[in-house]
Design an enzyme around this catalytic site. Structure first.
Site, PDB file in Angstrom:
ATOM      1  N   ASP A   7    -111.075 -82.351 -40.398  1.00 25.38           N
ATOM      2  CA  ASP A   7    -110.037 -83.109 -41.111  1.00 25.38           C
ATOM      3  C   ASP A   7    -110.702 -84.364 -41.680  1.00 25.38           C
ATOM      4  OD1 ASP A   7    -110.322 -84.908 -39.008  1.00 25.38           O
ATOM      5  OD2 ASP A   7    -108.200 -84.926 -38.463  1.00 25.38           O
ATOM      6  N   CYS A  64    -112.821 -83.449 -35.822  1.00 23.87           N
ATOM      7  CA  CYS A  64    -111.739 -84.356 -36.217  1.00 23.87           C
ATOM      8  C   CYS A  64    -112.109 -85.722 -35.645  1.00 23.87           C
ATOM      9  CB  CYS A  64    -110.369 -83.837 -35.765  1.00 23.87           C
ATOM     10  SG  CYS A  64    -110.103 -83.751 -33.989  1.00 23.87           S
ATOM     11  N   GLY A  65    -111.172 -86.651 -35.599  1.00 25.20           N
ATOM     12  CA  GLY A  65    -111.519 -87.987 -35.126  1.00 25.20           C
ATOM     13  C   GLY A  65    -112.061 -87.970 -33.708  1.00 25.20           C
ATOM     14  N   THR A  66    -111.324 -87.341 -32.817  1.00 30.58           N
ATOM     15  CA  THR A  66    -111.753 -87.242 -31.416  1.00 30.58           C
ATOM     16  C   THR A  66    -112.440 -85.915 -31.115  1.00 30.58           C
ATOM     17  OG1 THR A  66    -109.639 -86.244 -30.828  1.00 30.58           O
ATOM     18  CG2 THR A  66    -109.826 -88.664 -30.593  1.00 30.58           C
ATOM     19  N   GLY A  67    -112.197 -84.918 -31.927  1.00 25.86           N
ATOM     20  CA  GLY A  67    -112.642 -83.547 -31.635  1.00 25.86           C
ATOM     21  C   GLY A  67    -111.638 -82.795 -30.781  1.00 25.86           C
ATOM     22  N   HIS A  97    -123.471 -70.797 -20.312  1.00 29.41           N
ATOM     23  CA  HIS A  97    -122.537 -70.327 -19.293  1.00 29.41           C
ATOM     24  C   HIS A  97    -121.178 -69.870 -19.824  1.00 29.41           C
ATOM     25  CE1 HIS A  97    -124.645 -72.479 -15.666  1.00 29.41           C
ATOM     26  NE2 HIS A  97    -125.450 -71.665 -16.332  1.00 29.41           N
ATOM     27  N   ARG A 131    -123.679 -63.221 -14.197  1.00 26.09           N
ATOM     28  CA  ARG A 131    -122.436 -63.630 -13.531  1.00 26.09           C
ATOM     29  C   ARG A 131    -121.535 -64.417 -14.480  1.00 26.09           C
ATOM     30  NH1 ARG A 131    -126.198 -67.347 -12.044  1.00 26.09           N
ATOM     31  NH2 ARG A 131    -125.580 -69.537 -11.874  1.00 26.09           N
ATOM     32  N   HIS A 132    -122.143 -65.033 -15.487  1.00 24.87           N
ATOM     33  CA  HIS A 132    -121.340 -65.808 -16.439  1.00 24.87           C
ATOM     34  C   HIS A 132    -120.528 -64.892 -17.356  1.00 24.87           C
ATOM     35  CE1 HIS A 132    -123.272 -69.306 -14.919  1.00 24.87           C
ATOM     36  NE2 HIS A 132    -124.467 -68.785 -15.162  1.00 24.87           N
TER      37      HIS A 132
HETATM   38  C1  RB5 Z   1    -106.335 -88.191 -37.375  1.00 21.95           C
HETATM   39  O1  RB5 Z   1    -105.936 -89.505 -37.514  1.00 21.95           O
HETATM   40  C2  RB5 Z   1    -106.657 -87.891 -35.923  1.00 21.95           C
HETATM   41  O2  RB5 Z   1    -105.487 -87.823 -35.190  1.00 21.95           O
HETATM   42  C3  RB5 Z   1    -107.419 -86.587 -35.822  1.00 21.95           C
HETATM   43  O3  RB5 Z   1    -108.602 -86.689 -36.566  1.00 21.95           O
HETATM   44  C4  RB5 Z   1    -107.862 -86.148 -34.438  1.00 21.95           C
HETATM   45  O4  RB5 Z   1    -108.507 -87.178 -33.767  1.00 21.95           O
HETATM   46  C5  RB5 Z   1    -106.849 -85.468 -33.619  1.00 21.95           C
HETATM   47  O5  RB5 Z   1    -107.097 -85.009 -32.498  1.00 21.95           O
END
Ligand code: RB5
Length: 147
Positions: A7, A64-67, A97, A131-132
């Site tokens: 995004d 994304c911002g946080t992934g 794994h 095993r994995h």
């Molecule tokens: C967008 O502002 C932000 O919410 C998105 O990139 C992401 O971090 C969501 O998990």
């Protein structure tokens, strides 16, 4: 072929990874987004997830911002095992794994230097099987029962 998508929060890092792929000759398909304009991360998680689950692409990268949001979205596609990684050890072991097939990164969490190392490790580490494989099969059983 590597599927890649983000995004707006992951756009800048996606472009860094694409530049890295271009320099290395790594083949990829860019599923967008194509600008910093605000957009919805589930759209790109689904596109990349489907490309990997269908076999069109061997592995995927979502940003994304946080992934977090985009990894949750990608994991809604049957057959996708998306792993959010912020360190090299996790990137290596989620391939060894978990046989993770999609790497998720937080574009606002880690810098490009670490991100490129994580990408290289993820793309160049093989699943150990053994095993994995039994444990990954158990994840597939959960999908078969619930998705
Ligand atoms: C967008 O502002 C932000 O919410 C998105 O990139 C992401 O971090 C969501 O998990």
């Amino acid at each position: 072929m590597i599927a890649i998508g983000s995004d707006h929060g992951g756009f800048a890092l996606k472009q860094e990874i694409i530049k890295h792929f271009d320099e290395n000759g790594t083949k990829y398909k860019d599923f967008g987004t194509y600008s910093e304009e605000s957009c919805d991360y589930p759209v790109y998680g689904e596109l990349v997830g489907k490309a990997v689950a269908s076999g069109e692409c061997e592995l995927g990268i979502v940003i994304c911002g946080t992934g977090i949001g985009i990894s949750i979205a990608a994991n809604k596609i049957k057959g996708v095992r998306a792993a959010l990684c912020g360190d090299c050890y996790s990137a290596e072991y989620t391939r060894r794994h978990n046989n993770a097939n999609v790497l998720a990164l937080g574009g606002r969490v880690i810098g490009p230097g670490l991100a490129l190392k994580i990408v290289d490790i993820f793309l160049n580490t093989e699943f150990e099987g053994g095993r994995h494989a039994r444990r990954v099969d158990l994840i597939s059983d959960i999908e078969a029962k619930n998705m």
